[in-house]
Design an enzyme around this catalytic site. Structure first.
Site, short mmCIF file in Angstrom:
data_model
loop_
_atom_site.label_atom_id
_atom_site.label_comp_id
_atom_site.label_asym_id
_atom_site.label_seq_id
_atom_site.Cartn_x
_atom_site.Cartn_y
_atom_site.Cartn_z
N HIS A 1 0.83 -1.20 0.00
CA HIS A 1 0.00 0.00 0.00
C HIS A 1 0.87 1.26 0.00
O HIS A 1 0.72 2.14 -0.86
CB HIS A 1 -0.89 -0.05 1.24
CG HIS A 1 -1.80 1.12 1.42
ND1 HIS A 1 -3.15 1.03 1.24
CD2 HIS A 1 -1.56 2.41 1.78
CE1 HIS A 1 -3.72 2.21 1.47
NE2 HIS A 1 -2.77 3.07 1.81
N GLU A 2 1.78 1.35 0.96
CA GLU A 2 2.60 2.55 1.08
C GLU A 2 3.60 2.68 -0.06
O GLU A 2 3.95 3.79 -0.47
CB GLU A 2 3.33 2.56 2.42
CG GLU A 2 2.41 2.55 3.63
CD GLU A 2 1.40 3.69 3.64
OE1 GLU A 2 1.64 4.72 2.98
OE2 GLU A 2 0.35 3.54 4.30
N HIS B 1 1.95 4.62 -2.82
CA HIS B 1 2.04 6.07 -2.62
C HIS B 1 3.41 6.59 -3.03
O HIS B 1 3.54 7.63 -3.67
CB HIS B 1 1.81 6.42 -1.15
CG HIS B 1 0.41 6.23 -0.69
ND1 HIS B 1 -0.68 6.73 -1.36
CD2 HIS B 1 -0.09 5.62 0.43
CE1 HIS B 1 -1.78 6.44 -0.70
NE2 HIS B 1 -1.45 5.75 0.39
N HIS C 1 3.93 6.64 -6.78
CA HIS C 1 3.08 7.70 -7.30
C HIS C 1 3.80 9.04 -7.18
O HIS C 1 3.87 9.83 -8.15
CB HIS C 1 1.77 7.72 -6.52
CG HIS C 1 0.73 8.63 -7.09
ND1 HIS C 1 -0.52 8.80 -6.50
CD2 HIS C 1 0.72 9.45 -8.17
CE1 HIS C 1 -1.23 9.66 -7.21
NE2 HIS C 1 -0.49 10.07 -8.23
#
Length: 626
Positions: free
Chosen positions: A418-419, A422, A425
């Site tokens: 998940h992290e 980020h 991105h």
């Protein structure tokens, strides 16, 4: 500017999503390990930002001395396009440098919130940031006094100014909510005060509160922490689960009035800014910057209320599997099959994450490997370290950083994926956009993170034939939908309801908060489980509430990523390209438009309904398998 607690901090939730836990149980007394006890390779390397404190201090002084230079443009922006361009470039340059100072100071503080030097440095840069915003507060009002046709002529005749086209369009949309320069200056000066409720909550919940010792599965007394609390909810021993719940929430009960006062302060700040800027409501004010209609928020809540039956059916399934007459909320994290709780060491986790991301292409994989093995990540929980997990970076830096509190569970592995979403991105945005568009919206940010989770789940399902493990993975996905969609919409509904009460002049006390939260909680779960009275205090644990009307993006994002991941996993190369283009676009367009370009329209309920329908199908499949 990207600021923790306001824009970029992307923590996972403690409730049902799960804070991560420490690597070990610490020493024989059950205490958490100190930072010095963790191997260097599992800590982030802040020297990638500055070579040391002297370099940070020198840059701080340089930025502080440069801020007054922005005063020279005041009153002159309507003179020419060249002056506008020079002013905006100078503003963005200093903003980027302040971001870097801010990130370094707060990453250091988050590694040990007890350290007074770290706290002092974080406070200093926060104050400098406020002074910077005070200095540049004239820019937007002045730009908005320039006639539209004049500004168009400036853009056409000034090379480089067209880069700010979307920025100018957004300013024009905001005209009715921007005040005159003197009023904007006064609002900018309130920045430190507005942050105080969130800081009070953080200091209370992270630094000052000490949780009791509780018994673990081995019968040993260990100090409870947010990370260990979640770990204990996985226990097959109901006494361990109940003990962790009562220890955690019983502690929050003792501080509920202080917590409520901080919450009330946050609500009052939200109402003040919304009314000062002529917004219809605090919800309208919060969604306006992303140009998201309030109908999107309301429709999301309505869609979930129309699909509560699968949630309750899932709870009934869990009740049957556990073989209990009464299922408590603290029982709902127990794995349906033992494999759901098997250990996943960090080394194994990062390797599996890399394998799962192959559908996104070699360039994406290269960045992922650099992040996982290049000391971008602070891995394990230590005493004084901030809770949860986040990805946080700055434009003028080699890479973002990831905070974890890893504890060798499959859920932690999903948090890592998940992290990392980020982080990549941010890397792609910063590489392809100017600073002004590097601050992408949270509305798209969580698509990047939950996309990685979707790909990881698919990879794990495809690489095992064991029916029990497959069942465990389906349960993992179903539990994630409960935590990321149902629970976040529940939180979103609570935020909306409590803001409306505050806006109506209803006093916000611990009793008001408790009653409001519990009524909404019961409306979701009905009679499918037992809701112990202490759960009314959940509002006091959720730090995300201090970033108002933020949590709903978890629900919209997992819906969007579930929809888009289906296209990518089908081998649609155009879907991959469109998705990566969205990551590269940063904040250069409104988030709903970016998602439309990527292939999903979040102004319609299709993606949410698709995800909830899939959840129902998975629950039915699990029921048949069991």
């Amino acid at each position: 500017m990207k600021r923790k607690y306001e824009i970029l901090m992307l923590l996972l939730f403690a409730v049902l999503l799960g804070f991560s836990c420490s690597q070990t149980d610490g020493d024989s007394s059950g205490a958490l390990p100190e930072r010095k006890d963790i191997a260097e390779e599992y800590t982030w390397n802040l020297n990638d930002l500055y070579s040391g404190l002297e370099a940070w201090e020198a840059e701080f002084q340089s930025v502080e001395n440069s801020i007054p230079e922005l005063k020279t443009y005041q009153g002159k922006l309507d003179h020419s396009g060249d002056i506008i361009l020079e002013c905006l470039k100078k503003r963005d340059e200093l903003a980027s440098r302040i971001d870097k100072l801010y990130v370094y100071a707060h990453l250091a503080m988050d590694s040990d919130t007890r350290n007074p030097e770290f706290q002092s440095r974080a406070n200093r840069i926060a104050s400098l940031e406020v002074r910077f915003h005070e200095m540049v507060s004239y820019i937007v009002p002045e730009l908005q006094t320039i006639a539209g046709k004049t500004l168009e002529r400036y853009i056409e005749n000034t090379p480089g100014l067209d880069m700010y086209g979307h920025y100018f369009h957004d300013l024009n949309r905001s005209r009715s909510h921007i005040l005159n320069p003197d009023q904007e200056r006064l609002l900018a000066m309130t920045g430190d005060m507005a942050r105080t409720p969130g800081r009070v909550h953080e200091m209370l919940t992270v630094t000052d509160i000490r949780f009791p010792k509780v018994k673990n599965e081995e019968g040993k007394w260990v100090e409870l922490s947010p990370g260990r609390y979640y770990q204990m909810l996985y226990s097959e021993d109901p006494d361990v689960r109940r003990g962790a719940f009562e220890g955690m929430y019983g502690t929050y009960e003792k501080f509920q009035n202080v917590n409520a006062a901080a919450f009330d302060g946050m609500l009052k700040a939200d109402i003040f800014y919304a009314r000062a800027r002529n917004f219809e409501s605090t919800l309208h004010a919060s969604l306006f910057s992303d140009n998201i209609p309030t109908d999107v928020y309301d429709n999301l809540i309505e869609s979930v209320h129309n699909n509560l039956e699968p949630l309750r059916k899932y709870m009934e399934l869990r009740k049957q599997v556990l073989g209990v007459d009464n299922l408590h909320l603290y029982d709902t994290s127990v794995p349906i099959v033992p494999e759901a709780g098997e250990k996943v060491p960090y080394e194994e986790a990062r390797q599996k994450v890399l394998e799962a991301l192959h559908p996104l292409g070699e360039d994406y994989l290269k960045l992922a490997k650099e992040g996982l093995y290049g000391r971008w990540i602070d891995v394990y929980e230590t005493r004084g370290k901030t809770n949860g997990a986040y990805s946080w970076g700055t434009y003028d830096a080699p890479h973002p950083y990831i905070l974890m509190n890893y504890n060798d569970t499959r859920d932690n592995m999903f948090t890592l994926a998940h992290e990392l979403g980020h982080t990549i991105h941010s890397m792609l945005t910063n590489k392809n956009q100017p600073y002004i568009y590097s601050d992408y919206s949270l509305f798209v940010a969580e698509v990047a993170s939950t996309m990685n989770e979707a790909l990881l789940l698919d990879h794990l399902l495809k690489t095992t034939e064991d029916p029990n493990i497959r069942l465990a993975l389906m349960d993992q996905w179903a539990d994630n939908i409960v935590g990321t969609l149902y629970t976040q919409v529940l939180f979103a509904e609570f935020e909306k309801t409590i803001h409306e009460k505050a806006e109506a002049g209803i006093p916000i006390t611990a009793e008001t908060l408790n009653e409001t939260y519990m009524a909404i909680l019961k409306s979701y779960y009905g009679d499918s489980l037992v809701l112990d009275d202490l759960y009314k205090l959940t509002w006091g644990r959720i730090g995300h509430f201090y970033r108002s009307f933020y949590v709903y993006v978890y629900a919209t994002s997992i819906s969007a990523s579930t929809y888009l991941s289906g296209k990518i996993l089908d081998g649609n190369s155009q879907a991959v390209s469109d998705y990566l283009d969205m990551l590269k676009a940063g904040g250069s367009d409104y988030p709903i438009n970016l998602l439309k370009n990527a292939g999903v329209d979040m102004s319609k309920p299709d993606a949410v309904n698709y995800t909830l329908q899939k959840f129902g199908e998975i629950v039915d499949e699990m029921s048949r398998a069991l």
